[in-house]
Motif scaffolding. Structure first.
Motif, PDB file in Angstrom:
ATOM      1  N   ASN A 138       0.819  -1.216   0.000  1.00  0.00           N
ATOM      2  CA  ASN A 138       0.000   0.000   0.000  1.00  0.00           C
ATOM      3  C   ASN A 138       0.852   1.265   0.000  1.00  0.00           C
ATOM      4  OD1 ASN A 138      -2.472  -1.292  -0.160  1.00  0.00           O
ATOM      5  ND2 ASN A 138      -2.796  -1.342   2.057  1.00  0.00           N
ATOM      6  N   VAL A 139       1.986   1.228   0.710  1.00  0.00           N
ATOM      7  CA  VAL A 139       2.905   2.371   0.669  1.00  0.00           C
ATOM      8  C   VAL A 139       3.484   2.519  -0.742  1.00  0.00           C
ATOM      9  CG1 VAL A 139       5.102   3.282   1.519  1.00  0.00           C
ATOM     10  CG2 VAL A 139       3.456   2.299   3.121  1.00  0.00           C
ATOM     11  N   GLN A 140       3.837   1.397  -1.348  1.00  0.00           N
ATOM     12  CA  GLN A 140       4.358   1.430  -2.720  1.00  0.00           C
ATOM     13  C   GLN A 140       3.315   1.997  -3.681  1.00  0.00           C
ATOM     14  OE1 GLN A 140       7.665   0.153  -3.893  1.00  0.00           O
ATOM     15  NE2 GLN A 140       6.918   1.605  -5.432  1.00  0.00           N
ATOM     16  N   ASN A 141       2.074   1.568  -3.535  1.00  0.00           N
ATOM     17  CA  ASN A 141       1.009   2.074  -4.403  1.00  0.00           C
ATOM     18  C   ASN A 141       0.807   3.579  -4.219  1.00  0.00           C
ATOM     19  OD1 ASN A 141       0.558  -0.479  -5.441  1.00  0.00           O
ATOM     20  ND2 ASN A 141      -1.079  -0.973  -3.993  1.00  0.00           N
ATOM     21  N   ALA A 142       0.920   4.042  -2.981  1.00  0.00           N
ATOM     22  CA  ALA A 142       0.775   5.475  -2.727  1.00  0.00           C
ATOM     23  C   ALA A 142       1.917   6.262  -3.369  1.00  0.00           C
ATOM     24  CB  ALA A 142       0.736   5.736  -1.220  1.00  0.00           C
ATOM     25  N   LEU A 143       3.123   5.719  -3.302  1.00  0.00           N
ATOM     26  CA  LEU A 143       4.265   6.376  -3.960  1.00  0.00           C
ATOM     27  C   LEU A 143       4.103   6.350  -5.480  1.00  0.00           C
ATOM     28  CD1 LEU A 143       7.212   5.007  -1.784  1.00  0.00           C
ATOM     29  CD2 LEU A 143       6.418   7.373  -1.886  1.00  0.00           C
ATOM     30  N   ASN A 144       3.614   5.221  -6.000  1.00  0.00           N
ATOM     31  CA  ASN A 144       3.374   5.135  -7.445  1.00  0.00           C
ATOM     32  C   ASN A 144       2.366   6.185  -7.900  1.00  0.00           C
ATOM     33  OD1 ASN A 144       5.119   2.964  -7.523  1.00  0.00           O
ATOM     34  ND2 ASN A 144       3.509   1.406  -7.638  1.00  0.00           N
ATOM     35  N   ALA A 145       1.317   6.360  -7.113  1.00  0.00           N
ATOM     36  CA  ALA A 145       0.280   7.331  -7.458  1.00  0.00           C
ATOM     37  C   ALA A 145       0.822   8.755  -7.478  1.00  0.00           C
ATOM     38  CB  ALA A 145      -0.875   7.229  -6.468  1.00  0.00           C
ATOM     39  N   ALA A 146       1.889   8.979  -6.691  1.00  0.00           N
ATOM     40  CA  ALA A 146       2.520  10.299  -6.655  1.00  0.00           C
ATOM     41  C   ALA A 146       3.694  10.395  -7.623  1.00  0.00           C
ATOM     42  CB  ALA A 146       3.000  10.586  -5.236  1.00  0.00           C
ATOM     43  N   SER A 147       3.811   9.388  -8.510  1.00  0.00           N
ATOM     44  CA  SER A 147       4.896   9.338  -9.508  1.00  0.00           C
ATOM     45  C   SER A 147       6.278   9.288  -8.855  1.00  0.00           C
ATOM     46  CB  SER A 147       4.812  10.541 -10.457  1.00  0.00           C
ATOM     47  OG  SER A 147       3.578  10.551 -11.140  1.00  0.00           O
ATOM     48  N   LEU A 148       6.352   8.657  -7.679  1.00  0.00           N
ATOM     49  CA  LEU A 148       7.629   8.525  -6.982  1.00  0.00           C
ATOM     50  C   LEU A 148       8.065   7.072  -6.833  1.00  0.00           C
ATOM     51  CD1 LEU A 148       7.148  11.160  -4.115  1.00  0.00           C
ATOM     52  CD2 LEU A 148       8.494  11.395  -6.207  1.00  0.00           C
ATOM     53  N   GLY A 149       7.342   6.169  -7.483  1.00  0.00           N
ATOM     54  CA  GLY A 149       7.630   4.748  -7.332  1.00  0.00           C
ATOM     55  C   GLY A 149       9.032   4.349  -7.724  1.00  0.00           C
ATOM     56  N   GLY A 150       9.614   4.997  -8.716  1.00  0.00           N
ATOM     57  CA  GLY A 150      10.962   4.646  -9.140  1.00  0.00           C
ATOM     58  C   GLY A 150      12.038   5.433  -8.433  1.00  0.00           C
ATOM     59  N   LYS A 151      11.639   6.415  -7.617  1.00  0.00           N
ATOM     60  CA  LYS A 151      12.611   7.289  -6.961  1.00  0.00           C
ATOM     61  C   LYS A 151      12.796   6.974  -5.478  1.00  0.00           C
ATOM     62  CE  LYS A 151      11.399  11.026 -10.152  1.00  0.00           C
ATOM     63  NZ  LYS A 151      10.798  12.374 -10.298  1.00  0.00           N
ATOM     64  N   ILE A 152      11.726   6.554  -4.822  1.00  0.00           N
ATOM     65  CA  ILE A 152      11.776   6.246  -3.403  1.00  0.00           C
ATOM     66  C   ILE A 152      11.441   4.771  -3.222  1.00  0.00           C
ATOM     67  CG2 ILE A 152      10.815   6.741  -1.123  1.00  0.00           C
ATOM     68  CD1 ILE A 152      10.180   9.559  -2.127  1.00  0.00           C
ATOM     69  N   LYS A 153      12.317   4.026  -2.585  1.00  0.00           N
ATOM     70  CA  LYS A 153      12.137   2.594  -2.420  1.00  0.00           C
ATOM     71  C   LYS A 153      11.377   2.281  -1.132  1.00  0.00           C
ATOM     72  CE  LYS A 153      14.626   1.993  -6.110  1.00  0.00           C
ATOM     73  NZ  LYS A 153      13.962   1.624  -7.382  1.00  0.00           N
ATOM     74  N   VAL A 154      10.698   1.141  -1.149  1.00  0.00           N
ATOM     75  CA  VAL A 154       9.971   0.665   0.032  1.00  0.00           C
ATOM     76  C   VAL A 154      10.629  -0.638   0.494  1.00  0.00           C
ATOM     77  CG1 VAL A 154       7.759  -0.116   0.962  1.00  0.00           C
ATOM     78  CG2 VAL A 154       7.822   1.717  -0.759  1.00  0.00           C
TER      79      VAL A 154
END
Length: 436
Positions: A138-154
């Protein structure tokens, strides 16, 4: 001066500039279980004066995150274990957490990893364990939604107790009890290119085997080495052996390409009278030689040529931590910002010391044979040493502090003179080109 000469000189200086940057693979842990720590602004200033390029927080304290804005220092923030059930069951909660703790500060504050929980897998809490992966998703999905999935790792952080076997390093394997859980977590991490974060502590390995040759092996000091009975590889220090045992465990599970990050390692500079190993000399030797080893970029026998990202424990002592005295004595700096001891991270100490890595040529190496139990114990669950040999108090050294649990400290190289040289040379090059 001919144009080619200017060009080659420019390239040379550019290469020197790039290689003179402080080590991106050395970070420090910043724990706050204390009532005497300096203000976040002072801590941020201290960090910026060192060669640390990364800092790991155990939570997401807004004051320090804001204080580190525009510093370029990479920040690992943590979601508390207590937040995991809500993050897992409610995607909106995870989204709000990301908005409040990441989006509110990024990109000015260089957040690089969100660590969901700390040592959850080995905590024994089945509720947290079952919710860990859904929370990370869910944290990954939230980062993806903010276009940060490839920049901030979970990711999440593990103790060495996730291993069921660690001797010899090539036989490293995860505890079968955690097999299905870890496989699912690692599949998520592989899919999202996030690191496997682990807490190896040679200090605790030494406490369970307090012989002089084990101490030298743990401190990167001259020793006969220990041979992996399966591969014939000789290990010259415990850190490499611990990290390679994790690498072997990942490989055995089919995830050898998942990057390993050492989230914590360190050595206490003092402890209770009955504790084996804490001393100022030992702490200085361990952290100093570890830093030299990382700077050498020799890597480990199973992962050569690359230094594993390593966070030293810790920036400050944490005077409210429970447990033995050593738990409150891992710091590199005192609350007044003076150093407890200098592990060689000053601006004038950027060259690895070769003596720290030189093996003793005469003694015969110990053979590491397969063992059904981990020989490298979990730092949070110290084993009882067979011998309680008293440690001679170390002679006081120049101040530097080392808190109990996670972190390392260093000093940055100044780039201003080189910047000026480059600017002058670029300008001169342009003038020469115009003349032609």
């Amino acid at each position: 001066m001919q144009k080619p000469s200017i060009f080659f000189l420019l390239c040379f200086l550019l290469q020197c500039f790039c290689s003179s940057k402080s080590e991106s693979f050395v970070g420090v842990n910043y724990g706050i279980v204390a009532d005497n720590l300096p203000p976040p602004e002072a801590t941020a200033k201290l960090l910026k004066s060192t060669s640390f390029e990364k800092v790991r927080l155990y939570g997401a304290d807004p004051a320090i995150i804001k204080a580190l804005a525009n510093s370029g220092i990479g920040i690992v923030i943590g979601a508390a274990n207590g937040d995991i059930p809500a993050m897992a069951s409610d995607p909106n909660f995870a989204g709000q957490w990301v908005n409040s703790n990441v989006m509110a500060y990024y990109p000015a504050s260089n957040i690089i990893v969100v660590s969901v929980g700390n040592e959850v897998v080995t905590s024994g809490d089945q509720n947290l364990l079952s919710n860990l992966l859904p929370a990370m998703q869910n944290v990954q999905n939230a980062l993806n939604a903010a276009s940060l999935g490839g920049k901030i790792k979970v990711s999440t952080v593990h103790s060495m107790a996730v291993l069921g076997q660690s001797e010899p390093p090539s036989a490293g394997a995860f505890n079968p009890t955690f097999g299905d859980t870890l496989k699912a977590l690692l599949q998520f991490q592989s899919d999202n290119s996030s690191p496997f974060m682990i807490n190896p502590y040679p200090f605790f390995a030494y406490q369970s085997d307090p012989r002089p040759d084990t101490l030298a092996f743990c401190l990167f000091q001259p020793n006969a080495g220990r041979v992996d009975s399966r591969t014939g590889i000789k290990y010259m220090n415990m850190f490499d052996a611990q990290v390679d045992s994790v690498h072997s465990a990942l490989s055995a599970m089919g995830f050898k390409d998942v990057e390993i990050v050492v989230a914590e390692t360190g050595w206490p500079y003092k402890g209770d009278p009955n504790e084996v190993g804490p001393s100022l000399d030992n702490a200085k030797n361990y952290n100093g030689n570890l830093i030299n080893h990382l700077r050498s970029k020799v890597g480990t026998p199973l992962m050569p040529g690359k230094s594993v990202d390593t966070y030293i424990f810790a920036l400050y002592d944490e005077n409210l931590k429970p447990g033995p005295g050593s738990e409150r004595s891992f710091g590199l700096f005192r609350p007044d910002l003076s150093m407890i001891y200098d592990p060689g991270l000053s601006k004038s100490a950027q060259t690895p010391a070769p003596s720290a890595m030189t093996p003793a040529p005469t003694a015969s190496a110990t053979t590491l044979t397969p063992s059904p139990i981990p020989v490298m114990p979990n730092p949070k669950t110290p084993t009882t040493p067979a011998i309680r040999a008293p440690i001679t108090p170390a002679t006081p050294v120049t101040p530097v502090t080392l808190p109990p649990g996670l972190g390392i400290r260093g000093t940055a190289t100044s780039f201003k003179p080189l910047h000026s040289l480059l600017l002058i040379l670029v300008a001169f090059t342009l003038v020469e080109l115009r003349r032609e």
